[in-house]
Design an enzyme around this catalytic site. Structure first.
Site, PDB file in Angstrom:
ATOM      1  N   PHE A 223       0.803  -1.185  -0.115  1.00  0.00           N
ATOM      2  CA  PHE A 223       0.004   0.038  -0.083  1.00  0.00           C
ATOM      3  C   PHE A 223       0.903   1.198  -0.095  1.00  0.00           C
ATOM      4  CE2 PHE A 223      -2.282   3.522   2.434  1.00  0.00           C
ATOM      5  CZ  PHE A 223      -3.003   3.543   1.546  1.00  0.00           C
ATOM      6  N   GLY A 224       0.514   2.074  -0.995  1.00  0.00           N
ATOM      7  CA  GLY A 224       1.221   3.333  -1.240  1.00  0.00           C
ATOM      8  C   GLY A 224       0.410   4.528  -0.713  1.00  0.00           C
TER       9      GLY A 224
ATOM     10  N   GLY B 280       1.826   7.893   0.007  1.00  0.00           N
ATOM     11  CA  GLY B 280       2.865   8.814  -0.522  1.00  0.00           C
ATOM     12  C   GLY B 280       3.176   8.854  -1.962  1.00  0.00           C
TER      13      GLY B 280
ATOM     14  N   GLU C 204      12.632   3.289   0.970  1.00  0.00           N
ATOM     15  CA  GLU C 204      12.213   3.848   2.171  1.00  0.00           C
ATOM     16  C   GLU C 204      13.019   3.911   3.371  1.00  0.00           C
ATOM     17  OE1 GLU C 204       9.327   5.260   1.739  1.00  0.00           O
ATOM     18  OE2 GLU C 204       8.901   4.457  -0.331  1.00  0.00           O
TER      19      GLU C 204
END
Length: 264
Positions: free
Chosen positions: A31-32, A34, A126
């Protein structure tokens, strides 16, 4: 202060390699909320708009690499467990819907043949303060009828998500640095290896516009307004138009890319 732990979220150990217990078939859902919304991971074969619950999205994570430098950190988003967020002083609290606890974004399905590679890619992308967590994701579907368009309930999907926890060194612990005007001023002058910090903000704004019903984010739109005022209308309009084009181009290319680009 409240706990940051919740029942729907499980933090992985430091090696981040417990993902197979959540995805026993070997494929992977990510899931993103940003930059992943407009710059997807490589090798995905499905992109699904939707939301996670009981979180709040905020530009409260410093960026010393992609959108800033160690000397002049930029600002990027993280999500904060809502129970903990409610214990904090947030000038944007009034902009947060009280009827929902949703953070909108996009989930990506990675086939098992590329899951380990994409996990490695995301770990590097990340690396600046984010850690792996798992939480239910609610796909967004619509039901069109004569009465209009409504949301169609669907079963949640377990997703891997990268979160900058309040305990990570890049989280803005100083309440003064979380003030919207301070965040906007930092964004207006930030620049890192992936480009201008304003670009990140405008790309997120444009990407959220295309996610689904209810995807507007008051925190993001308020920061856009403040940065526009700092930059001046002409420059802001040019950057927003470019962001809109870039979002369309990036999503049209999507998982077709075979190269791995570690910039945001």
């Amino acid at each position: 202060m409240g706990s940051t732990k919740q029942e729907t979220e499980t933090q992985a150990p430091p090696d981040g390699r417990t993902w197979r217990q959540y995805f026993p078939e070997g494929d992977l859902w990510v899931f993103g909320y940003g930059s992943l919304i407009w710059k997807p991971p490589p090798h995905y074969d499905q992109r699904v708009p939707g939301y996670i619950e009981r979180y709040v999205r905020r530009f409260w994570q410093a960026s010393t690499d992609h959108r800033g430098t160690p000397e002049l950190p930029g600002r990027v988003v993280t999500v904060i467990e809502r129970g903990f967020w409610e214990t904090l002083d947030d000038p944007h609290a009034a902009l947060e819907p009280t009827s929902t606890n949703r953070v909108w974004g996009a989930a990506y399905h990675i086939p098992s043949s590329h899951a380990e590679e994409v996990h490695d890619y995301l770990d590097v992308r990340e690396i600046d303060g984010y850690s792996v967590h798992y939480t239910p994701f609610h796909p967004f579907t619509t039901n069109s009828s004569t009465s209009g368009t409504s949301e169609e309930p669907s079963s949640p999907i377990t997703c891997m998500v990268y979160i900058g926890q309040p305990t990570n060194p890049q989280f803005l612990r100083d309440a003064a640095r979380r003030e919207p005007q301070d965040v906007a001023e930092v964004i207006s002058r930030g620049h890192g290896q992936s480009g201008k910090n304003t670009e990140y903000l405008y790309l997120l704004e444009k990407a959220l516009e295309g996610v689904g019903l209810g995807s507007a984010d008051g925190h993001v739109t308020d920061l856009v307004k403040r940065v526009r005022e700092i930059e001046g209308r002409g420059e802001a309009e040019r950057e927003e138009e470019k962001a809109e084009r870039d979002v369309r181009l990036s999503l049209s290319e999507g998982g077709k890319r075979e190269d791995v680009d570690l910039t945001e």
